[in-house]
Design a protein around this motif. Structure first.
Motif, PDB file in Angstrom:
ATOM      1  N   LEU A 249       0.863  -1.175   0.000  1.00 32.24           N
ATOM      2  CA  LEU A 249       0.000   0.000   0.000  1.00 32.24           C
ATOM      3  C   LEU A 249       0.904   1.231   0.000  1.00 32.24           C
ATOM      4  O   LEU A 249       2.128   1.106  -0.011  1.00 32.24           O
TER       5      LEU A 249
ATOM      6  N   VAL B  32      -8.265  -5.920   2.479  1.00 26.60           N
ATOM      7  CA  VAL B  32      -7.676  -4.752   1.826  1.00 26.60           C
ATOM      8  C   VAL B  32      -8.492  -4.431   0.576  1.00 26.60           C
ATOM      9  O   VAL B  32      -8.820  -5.335  -0.200  1.00 26.60           O
TER      10      VAL B  32
ATOM     11  N   LYS C 163      -6.696   0.328  -3.211  1.00 29.99           N
ATOM     12  CA  LYS C 163      -5.630   0.910  -2.379  1.00 29.99           C
ATOM     13  C   LYS C 163      -4.276   0.234  -2.604  1.00 29.99           C
ATOM     14  O   LYS C 163      -3.258   0.702  -2.117  1.00 29.99           O
ATOM     15  N   VAL C 164      -4.254  -0.886  -3.325  1.00 28.92           N
ATOM     16  CA  VAL C 164      -3.035  -1.660  -3.532  1.00 28.92           C
ATOM     17  C   VAL C 164      -2.203  -1.033  -4.638  1.00 28.92           C
ATOM     18  O   VAL C 164      -2.708  -0.804  -5.749  1.00 28.92           O
TER      19      VAL C 164
END
Length: 65
Positions: free
Chosen positions: A9, A49, A53-54
């Motif tokens: 991230l 997650v 956002k990765v």
């Protein structure tokens, strides 16, 4: 699934077993929080997650779970 990965991230990363992809979410188990300058910290339970956002994901050698 079931591959050992590092999910990066913007400000931290998680190393763990990619357990599932559920729509826009990634689920990691047996995970550790990785932050620059600090030792890896084990995380209890699952990490969820948002894929948006990765920044990138690394599949680790011998990454089977």
């Amino acid at each position: 699934m079931r591959k050992r990965v590092v999910v990066n991230l913007a400000d931290q990363a998680f190393r763990g077993i990619l357990w599932a992809q559920r729509g826009p979410l990634l689920v990691l188990r047996d995970a550790e929080l990785l932050e620059a300058g600090r030792p890896a910290q084990p995380v209890d339970g699952e990490i969820v997650v948002e894929r948006s956002k990765v920044e990138f994901t690394q599949v680790l050698a011998g990454g089977g779970g």
